[in-house]
Design a protein around this motif. Sequence first.
Motif, short mmCIF file in Angstrom:
data_model
loop_
_atom_site.label_atom_id
_atom_site.label_comp_id
_atom_site.label_asym_id
_atom_site.label_seq_id
_atom_site.Cartn_x
_atom_site.Cartn_y
_atom_site.Cartn_z
N GLU A 467 0.82 -1.22 0.00
CA GLU A 467 0.00 0.00 0.00
C GLU A 467 0.85 1.27 0.00
OE1 GLU A 467 -0.25 -2.44 2.16
OE2 GLU A 467 -2.09 -3.45 1.50
N ARG A 468 2.08 1.17 0.49
CA ARG A 468 2.93 2.36 0.60
C ARG A 468 4.39 1.95 0.62
NH1 ARG A 468 5.91 6.01 0.43
NH2 ARG A 468 5.86 8.01 1.52
N PHE A 469 5.13 2.30 -0.40
CA PHE A 469 6.55 1.99 -0.44
C PHE A 469 7.29 3.13 -1.11
CE2 PHE A 469 4.47 -0.15 -4.02
CZ PHE A 469 5.13 0.42 -5.09
N GLU A 470 8.63 3.10 -0.98
CA GLU A 470 9.44 4.14 -1.59
C GLU A 470 10.74 3.53 -2.09
OE1 GLU A 470 11.82 5.78 2.36
OE2 GLU A 470 10.47 7.11 1.27
N TYR A 471 11.33 4.22 -3.05
CA TYR A 471 12.60 3.77 -3.61
C TYR A 471 13.72 4.24 -2.69
CZ TYR A 471 16.23 2.75 -7.02
OH TYR A 471 17.32 2.23 -7.65
N THR A 472 14.62 3.35 -2.33
CA THR A 472 15.71 3.71 -1.43
C THR A 472 16.92 2.85 -1.72
OG1 THR A 472 16.27 4.11 0.89
CG2 THR A 472 15.09 2.07 0.39
N VAL A 473 18.04 3.24 -1.11
CA VAL A 473 19.31 2.53 -1.25
C VAL A 473 19.79 2.16 0.15
CG1 VAL A 473 21.70 2.66 -2.04
CG2 VAL A 473 19.88 3.71 -3.38
N ILE A 474 20.10 0.88 0.36
CA ILE A 474 20.51 0.39 1.67
C ILE A 474 21.83 -0.36 1.52
CG2 ILE A 474 19.88 -1.07 3.64
CD1 ILE A 474 16.97 -0.81 2.77
N GLY A 475 22.78 -0.08 2.41
CA GLY A 475 24.03 -0.82 2.37
C GLY A 475 25.18 -0.06 2.99
N GLU A 476 26.36 -0.67 2.91
CA GLU A 476 27.56 -0.11 3.52
C GLU A 476 27.92 1.27 3.00
OE1 GLU A 476 30.63 0.05 6.16
OE2 GLU A 476 28.98 -1.38 6.06
N PRO A 477 27.80 1.56 1.71
CA PRO A 477 28.17 2.89 1.23
C PRO A 477 27.36 4.01 1.89
CG PRO A 477 28.00 1.38 -0.61
CD PRO A 477 27.46 0.65 0.58
N VAL A 478 26.08 3.77 2.15
CA VAL A 478 25.24 4.80 2.78
C VAL A 478 25.75 5.09 4.19
CG1 VAL A 478 22.92 5.41 3.50
CG2 VAL A 478 23.26 4.07 1.41
N ASN A 479 26.03 4.04 4.94
CA ASN A 479 26.53 4.22 6.31
C ASN A 479 27.90 4.89 6.31
OD1 ASN A 479 28.29 2.88 8.66
ND2 ASN A 479 26.17 3.08 9.34
N GLU A 480 28.76 4.49 5.39
CA GLU A 480 30.11 5.05 5.34
C GLU A 480 30.08 6.52 4.96
OE1 GLU A 480 34.51 3.90 3.48
OE2 GLU A 480 32.68 3.01 2.65
N ALA A 481 29.21 6.90 4.01
CA ALA A 481 29.10 8.30 3.61
C ALA A 481 28.64 9.16 4.77
CB ALA A 481 28.14 8.43 2.43
N ALA A 482 27.70 8.64 5.59
CA ALA A 482 27.23 9.40 6.75
C ALA A 482 28.36 9.61 7.75
CB ALA A 482 26.06 8.67 7.39
N ARG A 483 29.21 8.57 7.97
CA ARG A 483 30.33 8.71 8.90
C ARG A 483 31.37 9.70 8.36
NH1 ARG A 483 26.85 7.11 11.29
NH2 ARG A 483 26.53 5.05 12.25
N LEU A 484 31.62 9.65 7.06
CA LEU A 484 32.56 10.60 6.47
C LEU A 484 32.03 12.03 6.58
CD1 LEU A 484 33.63 8.66 3.25
CD2 LEU A 484 35.06 9.10 5.27
N CYS A 485 30.72 12.18 6.46
CA CYS A 485 30.11 13.51 6.61
C CYS A 485 30.34 14.06 8.02
CB CYS A 485 28.62 13.43 6.30
SG CYS A 485 27.72 14.97 6.52
N GLU A 486 30.25 13.20 9.04
CA GLU A 486 30.49 13.64 10.42
C GLU A 486 31.93 14.14 10.58
OE1 GLU A 486 29.58 10.50 13.10
OE2 GLU A 486 27.44 10.42 12.57
N LEU A 487 32.89 13.38 10.02
CA LEU A 487 34.29 13.81 10.11
C LEU A 487 34.54 15.09 9.33
CD1 LEU A 487 36.21 10.41 9.74
CD2 LEU A 487 35.81 11.73 11.83
N ALA A 488 33.85 15.24 8.20
CA ALA A 488 34.08 16.40 7.34
C ALA A 488 33.69 17.71 8.03
CB ALA A 488 33.30 16.25 6.04
N LYS A 489 32.80 17.65 8.99
CA LYS A 489 32.38 18.87 9.68
C LYS A 489 33.53 19.53 10.43
CE LYS A 489 27.57 17.34 10.31
NZ LYS A 489 26.51 17.03 11.28
N ASN A 490 34.55 18.76 10.75
CA ASN A 490 35.70 19.29 11.47
C ASN A 490 36.87 19.62 10.54
OD1 ASN A 490 34.39 18.93 14.02
ND2 ASN A 490 34.91 16.73 13.94
#
Length: 534
Positions: A467-490
């Motif tokens: 009844e309700r779904f969305e297109y998404t991407v799940i996996g290691e690259p998504v998690n790694e990009a988020a962690r790199l974003c945290e480091l990039a703030k500094n």
Amino acid sequence: MMAKRTTAQRLGRLLERVTQQSGRLSETPAYGSWLLGRPSESQARRRVRIQLISTVFIVAANVIGIGVATLLLTVAFPEPSVFSDAPLWISFIAVPVYCVVALALGTAWITQRTIGALRWAIEEREPTPDNERSVFQAPFWLAFGVLVLWAVGAGLLTTLYGMANSTFIPIVGFSVSICGILVSTASYLFTEFALRPVAAQALEAGNVPRRLAPGIMGRTLTVWFLGSGVPVLGIAITALFVLALGNLSLTQFAVAVLVIATAALIFGFVLMWILAWLTATPVRVVRAALKRAEDGDLRGDLVVFDGTELGELQRGFNSMVDGLRERERVRDLFGRHVGREVAAAAERDMPQLGGEERHVAVVFIDVIGSTQLVTSRPAAEVVQLLNRFFAVIVEEVDRHHGLVNKFEGDAVLAVFGAPNHLDRPEDQALGAARAIARRLDSEVPECKAGVGVTAGKAVAGNVGAKERFEYTVIGEPVNEAARLCELAKNESSRLLASADTVNAASDDEQAHWSLGDTVTLRGHDQPTQLATPV
């Protein structure tokens, strides 16, 4: 867009085959003729225009009819003669007086009554059902009024000439009557043409028209019978006159048949030409509108001015354009919510739950100090600032053929390589990240953000319920990009990428990056070497 163009092209080709013999119009007026003006014209000017067109056409038709009747009585039937075998006051006083009176007063009275029946349109009032029906009955009643005037004239002249010589009775009655039928038929067609603007107003109000001739087939057969069948019948009646009365020689009979046949050909051609033109112009209007729709112009609707099947064609085109506009609006909204590529894939293929493993590059962007940003500014100003922030990201992701997969508060997840395939998604992701960091620093300096870029295998597909779904991407690259974003703030550059992602890019893109330290990201077991823009 392709479906819209395909529909318009098919209908356009069909209508072009239907109207290929009627010529081409570079720009077709709303009512099919420039004589009828524009839909935006004031009602006062429209009233003058309708009355002028009706009067000129009806007077011209009656004058021609009088000329043809005179030709029949003097040339086609020379015996007995209306000049030598009847009192001169009939031919030179009674006939001209009646013609002038009937032509002047009758035409004025008929047109005034017609305009009076359309008073609601002139005064811009909402029409009642009776008002709407009067529009489509007006041509019939006007033609009936013209026919009555000719019938009175036929009865009067037949009586006067018959008192002088009884042989005149069938000749005068036939000659005047046949011309009256032809003139009234022409008056019907001319009036139907002149009243198109008012008919459009009535059709817009939703009334189902009622006509003398039911639809195109009935109207065509009626005009053929009155414009061609009756004259042919007249030739047969002429032959009966000659056989019964014996008042014409063989030469005179041949001349009579020639005159009647010529008049029948001319009148029949004119009436059929008018009918063909009345039938072709609504199709031309639709054809021109289809060409505009084929070119992507879905703005204006056609003016529905015909009450036959052609009006249904016009109304059907408007319904089609309404549907295409609604489809484009939904497609645009859908594309704004899920991304253009996802929307195109959903339209092309039936979306289903499930996914597939894809090699993708991921860019994660997150605002620095978002809590302080929200608490230190009014809500409206925060929304305006974030919209400027997101606008830069969306523009660059789109320019580099990526997909903005999610807006998570003040963070953005962009994917390159899914759902659309890219030969080297690392190039596009790294290039987009550099452009985003540069533009945010110059265009939205009050909104600092960290940017992380990585690539690898991920599962891409539709996640949720039926009844309700969305297109998404799940996996290691998504998690790694988020962690790199945290480091990039500094980091001073506010941008970090993994060395593996840079090494997988092209030489041109690698030239914009330098490899740096190796760190172990939060939640990861293996160390990751960092890369920063030069």
